[in-house]
Design an enzyme around this catalytic site. Structure first.
Site, PDB file in Angstrom:
ATOM      1  N   LYS A   1      -5.504  -1.385  -2.556  1.00 12.42           N
ATOM      2  CA  LYS A   1      -6.668  -1.103  -1.682  1.00 12.42           C
ATOM      3  C   LYS A   1      -7.399  -2.411  -1.364  1.00 12.42           C
ATOM      4  O   LYS A   1      -7.851  -2.627  -0.239  1.00 12.42           O
ATOM      5  CB  LYS A   1      -7.634  -0.132  -2.379  1.00 12.42           C
ATOM      6  CG  LYS A   1      -7.068   1.265  -2.572  1.00 12.42           C
ATOM      7  CD  LYS A   1      -7.323   2.185  -1.376  1.00 12.42           C
ATOM      8  CE  LYS A   1      -6.564   3.491  -1.526  1.00 12.42           C
ATOM      9  NZ  LYS A   1      -6.663   4.391  -0.404  1.00 12.42           N
TER      10      LYS A   1
ATOM     11  N   ASP B   1     -13.546   7.031  -2.168  1.00 15.49           N
ATOM     12  CA  ASP B   1     -12.664   6.929  -1.014  1.00 15.49           C
ATOM     13  C   ASP B   1     -11.903   8.230  -0.758  1.00 15.49           C
ATOM     14  O   ASP B   1     -11.731   8.650   0.388  1.00 15.49           O
ATOM     15  CB  ASP B   1     -11.687   5.777  -1.286  1.00 15.49           C
ATOM     16  CG  ASP B   1     -10.716   5.557  -0.161  1.00 15.49           C
ATOM     17  OD1 ASP B   1     -11.125   5.699   0.997  1.00 15.49           O
ATOM     18  OD2 ASP B   1      -9.550   5.231  -0.442  1.00 15.49           O
ATOM     19  N   ASP B   2     -11.444   8.874  -1.829  1.00 13.89           N
ATOM     20  CA  ASP B   2     -10.612  10.077  -1.659  1.00 13.89           C
ATOM     21  C   ASP B   2     -11.426  11.238  -1.103  1.00 13.89           C
ATOM     22  O   ASP B   2     -10.900  12.059  -0.346  1.00 13.89           O
ATOM     23  CB  ASP B   2      -9.966  10.460  -2.992  1.00 13.89           C
ATOM     24  CG  ASP B   2      -9.070   9.351  -3.461  1.00 13.89           C
ATOM     25  OD1 ASP B   2      -8.029   9.139  -2.832  1.00 13.89           O
ATOM     26  OD2 ASP B   2      -9.449   8.652  -4.422  1.00 13.89           O
TER      27      ASP B   2
ATOM     28  N   ARG C   1      -5.347  10.334 -11.163  1.00 15.31           N
ATOM     29  CA  ARG C   1      -4.669  11.061 -10.077  1.00 15.31           C
ATOM     30  C   ARG C   1      -4.249  10.023  -9.055  1.00 15.31           C
ATOM     31  O   ARG C   1      -4.945   9.798  -8.076  1.00 15.31           O
ATOM     32  CB  ARG C   1      -5.632  12.103  -9.487  1.00 15.31           C
ATOM     33  CG  ARG C   1      -5.070  13.104  -8.530  1.00 15.31           C
ATOM     34  CD  ARG C   1      -4.649  12.520  -7.182  1.00 15.31           C
ATOM     35  NE  ARG C   1      -5.684  12.441  -6.173  1.00 15.31           N
ATOM     36  CZ  ARG C   1      -5.759  11.469  -5.255  1.00 15.31           C
ATOM     37  NH1 ARG C   1      -4.902  10.461  -5.231  1.00 15.31           N
ATOM     38  NH2 ARG C   1      -6.722  11.475  -4.373  1.00 15.31           N
TER      39      ARG C   1
ATOM     40  N   TYR D   1       0.878  -1.181   0.000  1.00 13.19           N
ATOM     41  CA  TYR D   1       0.000   0.000   0.000  1.00 13.19           C
ATOM     42  C   TYR D   1       0.910   1.225   0.000  1.00 13.19           C
ATOM     43  O   TYR D   1       2.086   1.142  -0.365  1.00 13.19           O
ATOM     44  CB  TYR D   1      -0.904  -0.119   1.251  1.00 13.19           C
ATOM     45  CG  TYR D   1      -1.990   0.895   1.385  1.00 13.19           C
ATOM     46  CD1 TYR D   1      -3.039   0.954   0.468  1.00 13.19           C
ATOM     47  CD2 TYR D   1      -1.981   1.814   2.439  1.00 13.19           C
ATOM     48  CE1 TYR D   1      -4.035   1.913   0.600  1.00 13.19           C
ATOM     49  CE2 TYR D   1      -2.979   2.759   2.580  1.00 13.19           C
ATOM     50  CZ  TYR D   1      -4.002   2.798   1.648  1.00 13.19           C
ATOM     51  OH  TYR D   1      -4.984   3.741   1.780  1.00 13.19           O
TER      52      TYR D   1
ATOM     53  N   GLU E   1     -11.653   5.198  -6.783  1.00 15.45           N
ATOM     54  CA  GLU E   1     -10.355   5.534  -6.199  1.00 15.45           C
ATOM     55  C   GLU E   1      -9.504   6.333  -7.169  1.00 15.45           C
ATOM     56  O   GLU E   1      -9.351   5.960  -8.336  1.00 15.45           O
ATOM     57  CB  GLU E   1      -9.627   4.229  -5.832  1.00 15.45           C
ATOM     58  CG  GLU E   1      -8.384   4.432  -5.016  1.00 15.45           C
ATOM     59  CD  GLU E   1      -8.663   4.981  -3.626  1.00 15.45           C
ATOM     60  OE1 GLU E   1      -9.587   4.507  -2.946  1.00 15.45           O
ATOM     61  OE2 GLU E   1      -7.935   5.919  -3.218  1.00 15.45           O
ATOM     62  N   ASP E   2      -8.943   7.397  -6.662  1.00 19.26           N
ATOM     63  CA  ASP E   2      -7.947   8.186  -7.392  1.00 19.26           C
ATOM     64  C   ASP E   2      -8.400   8.639  -8.775  1.00 19.26           C
ATOM     65  O   ASP E   2      -7.668   8.506  -9.775  1.00 19.26           O
ATOM     66  CB  ASP E   2      -6.601   7.430  -7.429  1.00 19.26           C
ATOM     67  CG  ASP E   2      -5.935   7.419  -6.048  1.00 19.26           C
ATOM     68  OD1 ASP E   2      -6.563   7.896  -5.082  1.00 19.26           O
ATOM     69  OD2 ASP E   2      -4.801   6.944  -5.931  1.00 19.26           O
TER      70      ASP E   2
HETATM   71  N1  LIG Z   1      -4.030  10.644   3.676  1.00 17.82           N
HETATM   72  C1  LIG Z   1      -5.056  10.228   2.970  1.00 17.82           C
HETATM   73  O1  LIG Z   1      -5.817   9.357   3.376  1.00 17.82           O
HETATM   74  C2  LIG Z   1      -5.313  10.853   1.625  1.00 17.82           C
HETATM   75  C3  LIG Z   1      -6.553  10.651   1.022  1.00 17.82           C
HETATM   76  C4  LIG Z   1      -6.817  11.229  -0.211  1.00 17.82           C
HETATM   77  C5  LIG Z   1      -5.843  11.982  -0.836  1.00 17.82           C
HETATM   78  N2  LIG Z   1      -4.635  12.131  -0.226  1.00 17.82           N
HETATM   79  C6  LIG Z   1      -3.578  12.894  -0.875  1.00 17.82           C
HETATM   80  O2  LIG Z   1      -3.985  14.233  -1.034  1.00 17.82           O
HETATM   81  C7  LIG Z   1      -3.360  14.777  -2.166  1.00 17.82           C
HETATM   82  C8  LIG Z   1      -4.386  15.525  -2.977  1.00 17.82           C
HETATM   83  O3  LIG Z   1      -5.388  14.676  -3.438  1.00 17.82           O
HETATM   84  P1  LIG Z   1      -6.650  15.274  -4.232  1.00 17.82           P
HETATM   85  O4  LIG Z   1      -7.437  14.144  -4.737  1.00 17.82           O
HETATM   86  O5  LIG Z   1      -7.355  16.281  -3.418  1.00 17.82           O
HETATM   87  O6  LIG Z   1      -5.873  15.984  -5.434  1.00 17.82           O
HETATM   88  P2  LIG Z   1      -6.383  17.125  -6.370  1.00 17.82           P
HETATM   89  O7  LIG Z   1      -5.466  17.147  -7.523  1.00 17.82           O
HETATM   90  O8  LIG Z   1      -7.845  16.975  -6.598  1.00 17.82           O
HETATM   91  O9  LIG Z   1      -6.167  18.471  -5.511  1.00 17.82           O
HETATM   92  C9  LIG Z   1      -4.942  19.044  -5.206  1.00 17.82           C
HETATM   93  C10 LIG Z   1      -5.211  20.463  -4.699  1.00 17.82           C
HETATM   94  O10 LIG Z   1      -4.017  20.984  -4.150  1.00 17.82           O
HETATM   95  C11 LIG Z   1      -3.868  22.322  -4.608  1.00 17.82           C
HETATM   96  N3  LIG Z   1      -2.470  22.720  -4.569  1.00 17.82           N
HETATM   97  C12 LIG Z   1      -1.497  22.466  -5.466  1.00 17.82           C
HETATM   98  N4  LIG Z   1      -0.372  23.092  -5.100  1.00 17.82           N
HETATM   99  C13 LIG Z   1      -0.629  23.722  -3.952  1.00 17.82           C
HETATM  100  C14 LIG Z   1       0.133  24.555  -3.094  1.00 17.82           C
HETATM  101  N5  LIG Z   1       1.407  24.827  -3.360  1.00 17.82           N
HETATM  102  N6  LIG Z   1      -0.458  25.062  -1.988  1.00 17.82           N
HETATM  103  C15 LIG Z   1      -1.752  24.797  -1.704  1.00 17.82           C
HETATM  104  N7  LIG Z   1      -2.525  24.025  -2.495  1.00 17.82           N
HETATM  105  C16 LIG Z   1      -1.973  23.496  -3.587  1.00 17.82           C
HETATM  106  C17 LIG Z   1      -4.445  22.302  -6.014  1.00 17.82           C
HETATM  107  O11 LIG Z   1      -4.753  23.609  -6.453  1.00 17.82           O
HETATM  108  C18 LIG Z   1      -5.667  21.442  -5.776  1.00 17.82           C
HETATM  109  O12 LIG Z   1      -6.705  22.236  -5.268  1.00 17.82           O
HETATM  110  C19 LIG Z   1      -2.660  13.626  -2.877  1.00 17.82           C
HETATM  111  O13 LIG Z   1      -1.290  13.672  -2.579  1.00 17.82           O
HETATM  112  C20 LIG Z   1      -3.253  12.408  -2.249  1.00 17.82           C
HETATM  113  O14 LIG Z   1      -2.326  11.351  -2.184  1.00 17.82           O
HETATM  114  C21 LIG Z   1      -4.359  11.597   0.986  1.00 17.82           C
HETATM  115  O1  LIG Z   2      -3.917   5.612  -1.108  1.00 13.45           O
HETATM  116  C1  LIG Z   2      -3.675   6.196  -0.051  1.00 13.45           C
HETATM  117  O2  LIG Z   2      -2.708   5.895   0.657  1.00 13.45           O
HETATM  118  C2  LIG Z   2      -4.589   7.272   0.477  1.00 13.45           C
HETATM  119  C3  LIG Z   2      -5.392   7.999  -0.525  1.00 13.45           C
HETATM  120  O3  LIG Z   2      -6.401   7.229  -1.084  1.00 13.45           O
HETATM  121  C4  LIG Z   2      -4.599   8.719  -1.563  1.00 13.45           C
HETATM  122  O4  LIG Z   2      -5.082   8.820  -2.677  1.00 13.45           O
HETATM  123  O5  LIG Z   2      -3.535   9.225  -1.233  1.00 13.45           O
HETATM  124 MG   LIG Z   3      -6.756   7.524  -3.073  1.00  9.52          MG
END
Ligand SMILES: NC(=O)c1ccc[n+]([C@@H]2O[C@H](COP(=O)([O-])OP(=O)(O)OC[C@H]3O[C@@H](n4cnc5c(N)ncnc54)[C@H](O)[C@@H]3O)[C@@H](O)[C@H]2O)c1
Ligand SMILES: O=C(O)C[C@H](O)C(=O)O
Ligand SMILES: [Mg+2]
Length: 605
Positions: A202, A296-297, A184, A131, A273-274
């Site tokens: 996942k 999920d996201d 993504r 993962y 997902e993603d």
């Molecule tokens: N920890 C978790 O469980 C979890 C879950 C989902 C997503 N994520 C992570 O979150 C991140 C974003 O996912 P998403 O689906 O929202 O992506 P996304 O592409 O939909 O959104 C990214 C956002 O970040 C903004 N951004 C880019 N550069 C920036 C900066 N310098 N300062 C502030 N904002 C900025 C963009 O404008 C956009 O609004 C990914 O890295 C993903 O792995 C983590």
């Molecule tokens: O896949 C992960 O580890 C969490 C989340 O779904 C992500 O997109 O970052």
């Molecule tokens: Mg994800």
């Protein structure tokens, strides 16, 4: 038998930990014989086939005569894994991680029972391999790593064929589907067909944490092309070499796909997902009232973040109702960041409603262009509810940068879901020292590791020791000196998605509602004791993910029943579900969780 064969203390601990979940293995029906069974990872036991089965299934002579026990196979695998750790010492982190992934993947391809057993027992060590974060590296290198297919692939070229293609999947029953279009993947961008790795990872977590039966899970890649030019030009690339479909063409593929899976497996739960933000919200709205699905996201992440944010309020020594007063700065206005804010606003409304006050929040949203206000040109409708009015910005303006916002707002929580590593830099973190909170929180939730908005070491160094810290990918705790430890939490949706899927499946929920997701988040939040909060703990250890998932699954199931959405599962009808106490339904959930043991194979001709 299992117990008397155990030799080491670790084995004993293993058995005890899962004894509540282990069921006596019923027989598995197999429709093949001889070498075909050895080639099938669902049924293969390698050298552990007992003599009676070797006779019954035409295996005699196809295996060396000695019969090896499951426990011996287990220990041998773990030994080879540990020796790989030794042999790769000094190599780059990436190549060590990939070597570990390869050895696990080879076992996955050969013998699923053993694979899932080692995964369950060693989830803390193996989750970072199968993962986040290694799965990101695997997706980036998927075409080169490819040896054999896993899951299903539907491409733009399959238009009009999906309804028949779906019947190519060998399993009669599918409970859980994870689908991605690869647009993504984590914070790594568009990885095209290579994103299938994330769906596989996942579902491995579903099997390990939720006890989904691996014969009934299905990872799916929807290959609608890629806008990643590097991939298109890579001679090894295994996906369609065309720009991503968009607009109606894209939706037509999605609709056809959803209809095909729903026709063949109407009771399957579907996890999106993603998907890039553009389609993540739209597809969620399009299907969530028609089928049992969630994103999920957007939704899993929101629940995990909310549980952590409620923990952060407790860490400040404040009552949970003070959540409405929290100043939260969110960096990232994508599917994840907006999902979190939507759920946080719902929580504020709920608390305000319960106390008869007008809901009002202090949430600030920043994207790549800075603070989002009503003055933003082409303001995204999904971000609009969080855009500040000019009068509300305390001197900040449209597009103010992160450090300006942190200095001015002095937030209780700084939460990153931007996908951009390091944006919580020294200046931003030092600005958090002026936070109005007695215990500021830093959530650097972007994945994989290099995309985390800051490392825990930097957070403890620049903000101070008196913080709560969480990251999306795993990091080691930080040694603060003098015997003190800076606790690192993993704020990852893996704490919730397995329970959401499990509860939806076992209740036979028609759809997945906000209230079911809320129940999941509250269940996770309530898991943590005051003593743990004092030690900086916001989430339980990944080691107890199976127990947590059973509880979360039960909370989701009970909410589905309360909303009259539960149609039942197998022989468990809606009436029986309605009459169950909380303890009884938890027991039902636990009993339904698959646990890897070799079951007797019975040949059906
Ligand atoms: N920890 C978790 O469980 C979890 C879950 C989902 C997503 N994520 C992570 O979150 C991140 C974003 O996912 P998403 O689906 O929202 O992506 P996304 O592409 O939909 O959104 C990214 C956002 O970040 C903004 N951004 C880019 N550069 C920036 C900066 N310098 N300062 C502030 N904002 C900025 C963009 O404008 C956009 O609004 C990914 O890295 C993903 O792995 C983590
Ligand atoms: O896949 C992960 O580890 C969490 C989340 O779904 C992500 O997109 O970052
Ligand atoms: Mg994800």
């Amino acid at each position: 038998m299992w117990k008397v064969c155990l030799s080491t203390a670790a084995n004993l601990r293993r058995t005890r930990r899962f004894s509540a979940f282990a069921a006596f293995p019923g027989p598995s029906i197999v429709r093949k014989r001889g070498s075909e069974i050895l080639q099938d990872p669902w049924f293969n036991k390698d050298t552990a086939f007992p003599l009676t089965e070797r006779d019954r299934l035409g295996l005699r002579g196809l295996l060396p005569p000695s019969i090896v026990s499951f426990e011996q196979q287990y220990d041998r695998f773990m030994e080879s894994y540990r020796s790989l750790e030794k042999n790769t010492e000094g190599q780059s982190e990436g190549s060590i991680a990939l070597a570990k992934w390869r050895i696990l993947n080879r076992l996955h391809d050969r013998n699923e029972t053993l694979y899932y057993r080692v995964l369950i027992d060693n989830i803390k060590d193996f989750a970072p391999i199968i993962y986040t974060p290694t799965v990101g590296l695997v997706c980036q290198n998927y075409s080169g790593l490819f040896r054999r297919p896993r899951g299903m692939y539907f491409s733009a070229k399959d238009k009009g064929e999906m309804m028949s293609m779906i019947y190519n999947w060998p399993s009669q029953r599918v409970d859980m589907i994870v689908v991605t279009d690869g647009s993504r993947i984590l914070g790594l961008g568009d990885l095209g067909v290579q994103g299938i790795g994330i769906a596989i990872g996942k579902l491995d977590v579903y099997v390990a944490a939720a006890g989904m039966n691996p014969q009934r899970v299905l990872p799916i890649m929807l290959d609608v092309g890629t806008n990643n030019q590097e991939l298109v030009e890579d001679p090894l690339y295994l996906g369609l070499r065309q720009p991503r479909l968009d607009g109606e063409e894209y939706l037509a593929i999605l609709d056809e796909f959803m209809e095909a899976i729903h026709t063949r497996w109407p009771k399957a739960v579907v996890q999106f997902e993603d998907f890039q933000m553009k389609w993540a919200f739209e597809t969620l709205q399009r299907y969530r009232t028609k089928v049992c699905m969630f994103n999920d996201d957007i939704q899993g992440t929101a629940g995990v973040a909310l549980a952590g944010l409620l923990g952060a309020v407790r860490a400040q020594g404040r009552p949970l109702t003070d959540f409405v007063k929290q100043k939260i700065v969110v960096a990232g206005a994508g599917s994840a960041g907006l999902g979190v804010l939507n759920m946080a606003v719902q929580e504020v409304s709920r608390i305000a409603g319960a106390h008869g006050v007008t809901p009002k929040h202090q949430f600030y949203l920043i994207d790549k262009d800075g603070l989002i206000t009503k003055e933003r040109k082409n303001l995204d409708p999904a971000a609009a509810p969080f855009a500040k009015y000019p009068g509300e910005t305390e001197g900040l303006r449209e597009g103010s940068n992160l450090v300006e916002v942190v200095r001015k707002v002095k937030p209780d929580v700084l939460l990153g879901l931007s996908g951009v590593g390091g944006i919580f830099n020294e200046e931003v973190l030092k600005a958090m020292r002026e936070s109005d909170s007695p215990k500021p929180s830093i959530f650097a939730m972007s994945n994989p590791t290099l995309n985390a908005e800051c490392t825990p070491a930097d957070a403890f160094k620049h903000v101070g020791e008196n913080i709560m810290y969480a990251s999306g990918s795993p990091f080691e705790n930080v040694d603060l000196g003098n015997g003190k430890v800076g606790h690192v939490n993993q704020a990852n949706n893996m704490y919730l998605f397995p329970g959401i899927g499990l509860g939806a499946l076992l209740s036979g929920a028609r759809i997945i509602t906000d209230e079911m997701l809320q129940a999941a988040a509250e269940c996770l939040a309530s898991y943590i004791t005051d003593e743990e909060i004092r030690r900086g703990v916001l989430y339980p250890s990944i080691r107890s993910i199976r127990e947590i998932t059973a509880e979360v699954g039960n909370a989701v199931l009970r909410q589905a029943v309360a909303e009259d959405l539960a149609e039942g599962h197998g022989e468990m009808g809606p009436k029986e579900l309605r009459s169950m106490s909380k303890e009884a339904s938890l027991e039902y959930v636990k009993r339904r969780m698959w646990f890897p043991v070799y079951s007797p194979l019975v040949l059906e001709r």
